[in-house]
Design a protein around this motif. Sequence first.
Motif, PDB file in Angstrom:
ATOM      1  N   ALA A  79     -27.450  19.688  23.759  1.00 42.14           N
ATOM      2  CA  ALA A  79     -26.993  19.292  25.083  1.00 42.14           C
ATOM      3  C   ALA A  79     -25.502  18.989  25.011  1.00 42.14           C
ATOM      4  O   ALA A  79     -25.050  18.274  24.126  1.00 42.14           O
ATOM      5  CB  ALA A  79     -27.750  18.052  25.550  1.00 42.14           C
ATOM      6  N   ASP A  80     -24.759  19.574  25.915  1.00 44.28           N
ATOM      7  CA  ASP A  80     -23.333  19.277  25.903  1.00 44.28           C
ATOM      8  C   ASP A  80     -23.113  17.856  26.400  1.00 44.28           C
ATOM      9  O   ASP A  80     -24.013  17.220  26.930  1.00 44.28           O
ATOM     10  CB  ASP A  80     -22.557  20.299  26.737  1.00 44.28           C
ATOM     11  N   GLY A  81     -21.935  17.359  26.210  1.00 43.20           N
ATOM     12  CA  GLY A  81     -21.635  15.990  26.594  1.00 43.20           C
ATOM     13  C   GLY A  81     -21.877  15.732  28.062  1.00 43.20           C
ATOM     14  O   GLY A  81     -22.357  14.668  28.438  1.00 43.20           O
ATOM     15  N   ARG A  82     -21.585  16.719  28.883  1.00 42.65           N
ATOM     16  CA  ARG A  82     -21.774  16.552  30.326  1.00 42.65           C
ATOM     17  C   ARG A  82     -23.248  16.358  30.669  1.00 42.65           C
ATOM     18  O   ARG A  82     -23.586  15.506  31.486  1.00 42.65           O
ATOM     19  CB  ARG A  82     -21.200  17.760  31.065  1.00 42.65           C
ATOM     20  N   ALA A  83     -24.130  17.135  30.049  1.00 40.68           N
ATOM     21  CA  ALA A  83     -25.561  17.002  30.330  1.00 40.68           C
ATOM     22  C   ALA A  83     -26.067  15.624  29.919  1.00 40.68           C
ATOM     23  O   ALA A  83     -26.847  14.998  30.634  1.00 40.68           O
ATOM     24  CB  ALA A  83     -26.346  18.101  29.613  1.00 40.68           C
ATOM     25  N   LEU A  84     -25.616  15.153  28.772  1.00 37.48           N
ATOM     26  CA  LEU A  84     -26.038  13.837  28.303  1.00 37.48           C
ATOM     27  C   LEU A  84     -25.496  12.742  29.217  1.00 37.48           C
ATOM     28  O   LEU A  84     -26.216  11.813  29.590  1.00 37.48           O
ATOM     29  CB  LEU A  84     -25.583  13.614  26.865  1.00 37.48           C
ATOM     30  N   LEU A  85     -24.232  12.857  29.614  1.00 35.30           N
ATOM     31  CA  LEU A  85     -23.650  11.862  30.525  1.00 35.30           C
ATOM     32  C   LEU A  85     -24.336  11.896  31.886  1.00 35.30           C
ATOM     33  O   LEU A  85     -24.554  10.843  32.495  1.00 35.30           O
ATOM     34  CB  LEU A  85     -22.156  12.105  30.693  1.00 35.30           C
ATOM     35  N   ALA A  86     -24.680  13.085  32.352  1.00 33.03           N
ATOM     36  CA  ALA A  86     -25.369  13.194  33.644  1.00 33.03           C
ATOM     37  C   ALA A  86     -26.712  12.484  33.584  1.00 33.03           C
ATOM     38  O   ALA A  86     -27.095  11.781  34.532  1.00 33.03           O
ATOM     39  CB  ALA A  86     -25.542  14.656  34.032  1.00 33.03           C
ATOM     40  N   GLN A  87     -27.428  12.643  32.473  1.00 28.14           N
ATOM     41  CA  GLN A  87     -28.717  11.959  32.335  1.00 28.14           C
ATOM     42  C   GLN A  87     -28.514  10.445  32.299  1.00 28.14           C
ATOM     43  O   GLN A  87     -29.230   9.700  32.945  1.00 28.14           O
ATOM     44  CB  GLN A  87     -29.450  12.417  31.076  1.00 28.14           C
ATOM     45  N   ARG A  88     -27.524  10.001  31.563  1.00 26.79           N
ATOM     46  CA  ARG A  88     -27.264   8.560  31.499  1.00 26.79           C
ATOM     47  C   ARG A  88     -26.823   8.020  32.853  1.00 26.79           C
ATOM     48  O   ARG A  88     -27.163   6.896  33.225  1.00 26.79           O
ATOM     49  CB  ARG A  88     -26.236   8.260  30.419  1.00 26.79           C
ATOM     50  N   ALA A  89     -26.065   8.814  33.617  1.00 21.96           N
ATOM     51  CA  ALA A  89     -25.650   8.397  34.955  1.00 21.96           C
ATOM     52  C   ALA A  89     -26.861   8.280  35.875  1.00 21.96           C
ATOM     53  O   ALA A  89     -26.962   7.331  36.672  1.00 21.96           O
ATOM     54  CB  ALA A  89     -24.629   9.385  35.527  1.00 21.96           C
ATOM     55  N   ARG A  90     -27.806   9.225  35.769  1.00 20.78           N
ATOM     56  CA  ARG A  90     -29.042   9.126  36.559  1.00 20.78           C
ATOM     57  C   ARG A  90     -29.805   7.854  36.199  1.00 20.78           C
ATOM     58  O   ARG A  90     -30.296   7.142  37.075  1.00 20.78           O
ATOM     59  CB  ARG A  90     -29.927  10.357  36.318  1.00 20.78           C
ATOM     60  N   ASP A  91     -29.878   7.571  34.891  1.00 18.80           N
ATOM     61  CA  ASP A  91     -30.563   6.349  34.443  1.00 18.80           C
ATOM     62  C   ASP A  91     -29.860   5.100  34.991  1.00 18.80           C
ATOM     63  O   ASP A  91     -30.512   4.150  35.435  1.00 18.80           O
ATOM     64  CB  ASP A  91     -30.618   6.286  32.921  1.00 18.80           C
ATOM     65  N   LEU A  92     -28.522   5.106  34.949  1.00 16.95           N
ATOM     66  CA  LEU A  92     -27.744   3.970  35.440  1.00 16.95           C
ATOM     67  C   LEU A  92     -27.939   3.792  36.942  1.00 16.95           C
ATOM     68  O   LEU A  92     -28.094   2.665  37.429  1.00 16.95           O
ATOM     69  CB  LEU A  92     -26.259   4.155  35.109  1.00 16.95           C
ATOM     70  N   LEU A  93     -27.974   4.890  37.677  1.00 17.24           N
ATOM     71  CA  LEU A  93     -28.187   4.817  39.121  1.00 17.24           C
ATOM     72  C   LEU A  93     -29.557   4.238  39.444  1.00 17.24           C
ATOM     73  O   LEU A  93     -29.688   3.398  40.341  1.00 17.24           O
ATOM     74  CB  LEU A  93     -28.019   6.199  39.751  1.00 17.24           C
ATOM     75  N   GLU A  94     -30.568   4.644  38.697  1.00 21.74           N
ATOM     76  CA  GLU A  94     -31.908   4.084  38.890  1.00 21.74           C
ATOM     77  C   GLU A  94     -31.918   2.583  38.595  1.00 21.74           C
ATOM     78  O   GLU A  94     -32.533   1.808  39.322  1.00 21.74           O
ATOM     79  CB  GLU A  94     -32.933   4.798  38.003  1.00 21.74           C
ATOM     80  N   GLU A  95     -31.247   2.197  37.527  1.00 25.06           N
ATOM     81  CA  GLU A  95     -31.169   0.772  37.169  1.00 25.06           C
ATOM     82  C   GLU A  95     -30.441  -0.011  38.267  1.00 25.06           C
ATOM     83  O   GLU A  95     -30.857  -1.114  38.632  1.00 25.06           O
ATOM     84  CB  GLU A  95     -30.460   0.605  35.830  1.00 25.06           C
ATOM     85  N   ALA A  96     -29.363   0.558  38.786  1.00 19.95           N
ATOM     86  CA  ALA A  96     -28.619  -0.103  39.856  1.00 19.95           C
ATOM     87  C   ALA A  96     -29.500  -0.291  41.094  1.00 19.95           C
ATOM     88  O   ALA A  96     -29.486  -1.358  41.725  1.00 19.95           O
ATOM     89  CB  ALA A  96     -27.370   0.710  40.204  1.00 19.95           C
ATOM     90  N   LYS A  97     -30.290   0.739  41.430  1.00 23.13           N
ATOM     91  CA  LYS A  97     -31.178   0.643  42.589  1.00 23.13           C
ATOM     92  C   LYS A  97     -32.203  -0.470  42.414  1.00 23.13           C
ATOM     93  O   LYS A  97     -32.537  -1.171  43.364  1.00 23.13           O
ATOM     94  CB  LYS A  97     -31.901   1.974  42.818  1.00 23.13           C
ATOM     95  N   LYS A  98     -32.684  -0.645  41.182  1.00 18.70           N
ATOM     96  CA  LYS A  98     -33.655  -1.709  40.914  1.00 18.70           C
ATOM     97  C   LYS A  98     -33.059  -3.083  41.190  1.00 18.70           C
ATOM     98  O   LYS A  98     -33.779  -4.023  41.498  1.00 18.70           O
ATOM     99  CB  LYS A  98     -34.125  -1.647  39.459  1.00 18.70           C
ATOM    100  N   HIS A  99     -31.724  -3.192  41.054  1.00 22.16           N
ATOM    101  CA  HIS A  99     -31.047  -4.471  41.264  1.00 22.16           C
ATOM    102  C   HIS A  99     -30.414  -4.568  42.648  1.00 22.16           C
ATOM    103  O   HIS A  99     -29.629  -5.484  42.904  1.00 22.16           O
ATOM    104  CB  HIS A  99     -29.987  -4.683  40.177  1.00 22.16           C
ATOM    105  N   GLY A 100     -30.730  -3.588  43.509  1.00 20.29           N
ATOM    106  CA  GLY A 100     -30.263  -3.653  44.886  1.00 20.29           C
ATOM    107  C   GLY A 100     -28.890  -3.062  45.143  1.00 20.29           C
ATOM    108  O   GLY A 100     -28.322  -3.284  46.212  1.00 20.29           O
ATOM    109  N   TYR A 101     -28.341  -2.330  44.188  1.00 23.14           N
ATOM    110  CA  TYR A 101     -27.025  -1.734  44.364  1.00 23.14           C
ATOM    111  C   TYR A 101     -27.163  -0.277  44.781  1.00 23.14           C
ATOM    112  O   TYR A 101     -28.025   0.447  44.290  1.00 23.14           O
ATOM    113  CB  TYR A 101     -26.208  -1.816  43.075  1.00 23.14           C
TER     114      TYR A 101
END
Length: 114
Positions: A79-101
């Motif tokens: 996986a290139d760096g972009r694919a890995l960062l995109a996955q981590r960004a999706r994870d971060l967005l989900e985490e943010a939603k759980k906290h109301g952001y």
Amino acid sequence: MLTLDLNDSRPLHEQVAGAIRRAIGEGSYRPGDRLPPARDLAGALGINPNTVLRALRDLRDEGLLEFRRGRGVSVAGRADGRALLAQRARDLLEEAKKHGYSRDDLITILEELT
């Protein structure tokens, strides 16, 4: 081994794909490595084999996996760096939603860090 968070609101196939994508990006699976059969992965994760197959097809469509008749599923490339960062960004967005952001709140937070 791959793990899933059953409290995660994302569909299971997306969680499976994300876990495999991360494993490839972090080097746990290398180009040419064969993945366990979908039935084995499903059994280990406690989910339906069709869910795992859907995740594997998504990763094949991204170019990360190859399906070969009689040889199973193997890693096509790292996986290139972009694919890995995109996955981590999706994870971060989900985490943010759980906290109301919201997405915009997260962007503001990221901008403040730079």
